[in-house]
Design a protein around this motif. Structure first.
Motif, short mmCIF file in Angstrom:
data_model
loop_
_atom_site.label_atom_id
_atom_site.label_comp_id
_atom_site.label_asym_id
_atom_site.label_seq_id
_atom_site.Cartn_x
_atom_site.Cartn_y
_atom_site.Cartn_z
N ASP A 127 0.84 -1.21 0.00
CA ASP A 127 0.00 0.00 0.00
C ASP A 127 0.87 1.26 0.00
O ASP A 127 0.56 2.24 -0.67
CB ASP A 127 -0.92 0.02 1.23
CG ASP A 127 -1.96 -1.08 1.22
OD1 ASP A 127 -2.49 -1.40 0.14
OD2 ASP A 127 -2.24 -1.63 2.31
N ASN A 175 -6.51 6.06 3.31
CA ASN A 175 -6.91 6.42 1.95
C ASN A 175 -7.42 7.86 1.87
O ASN A 175 -7.11 8.59 0.93
CB ASN A 175 -7.97 5.45 1.43
CG ASN A 175 -7.39 4.08 1.14
OD1 ASN A 175 -6.20 3.93 0.91
ND2 ASN A 175 -8.24 3.06 1.18
N ASN A 179 -5.62 10.67 -0.34
CA ASN A 179 -6.36 11.40 -1.37
C ASN A 179 -6.14 12.90 -1.22
O ASN A 179 -5.99 13.61 -2.21
CB ASN A 179 -7.86 11.08 -1.30
CG ASN A 179 -8.17 9.69 -1.82
OD1 ASN A 179 -7.38 9.10 -2.56
ND2 ASN A 179 -9.31 9.15 -1.42
#
Length: 195
Positions: A127, A175, A179
């Motif tokens: 990730d 996440n 973003n």
């Protein structure tokens, strides 16, 4: 703002600066050679009132944090952003709690974390690579901004995965923060291309 826990700091200047921002008691490590007497004092404080480790956002501060966290499990952690800890008009670019504004100190203490136990990590190395946090030209800047957004402090590539796990950062939180990091980069590129 009154703090119930005892705050562990590195020195007298940190204590003086904190007293300008909050009502709190401190224990000073007096540098990175944390001795047994200080550890004993921190253990006692942890048992009676709880402890917040609040060290400078630099290598010695990280080392002190690690020593205390290992010796006294269950401490809470406050992180000051590097930009907030920079000395004003200082030629050697030193970082320290003693340079921060009272509001920056209060904000760091509002975002205190308790470290997690040995729970399985939701975020893995792949990730981090996919997000460009390891092995890319932007990795250092992205890690620094991600640390600010998640309030987990500045890390290198090796520390990031551990820090995300320790602070129980969920995949959703990760996440969402990534973003924002990517959106900010995109906005900056657009601004630079328009000038």
């Amino acid at each position: 703002m009154k703090i119930r826990e005892v705050i562990v700091v590195e020195g007298r200047d940190d204590t003086a600066k904190l007293k300008q921002a909050v009502d709190a008691d401190t224990i000073e490590t007096n540098g990175s050679a944390v001795n047994d007497a200080v550890i004993k004092q921190i253990r006692h404080a942890q048992a009676k009132r709880g402890v917040i480790i609040f060290t400078d956002p630099d290598h010695p501060g990280s080392r002190i944090r690690h020593i205390i966290d290992h010796a006294v499990p269950g401490c809470k952690h406050a992180f000051l952003q590097r930009d907030d800890a920079r000395a004003k008009n200082d030629h050697d670019n030193s970082l320290g709690i003693e340079h921060a504004s009272p509001e920056a100190l209060r904000q760091a203490l509002r975002n205190v974390y308790t470290l997690a136990g040995d729970e399985p990590a939701q975020i893995n190395r792949e990730d981090l690579i996919a997000a460009g946090l390891i092995g890319s030209a932007e990795a250092g800047a992205r890690r620094e901004r991600l640390g600010e957004l998640l309030q987990i402090g500045h890390t290198n590539g090796k520390q990031l995965l551990k820090r995300l796990s320790m602070f129980r950062i969920s995949k959703g939180q990760f996440n969402q923060a990534m973003n924002q990091v990517l959106q900010e980069e995109d906005d900056e590129r657009k601004t630079n291309s328009n000038t």
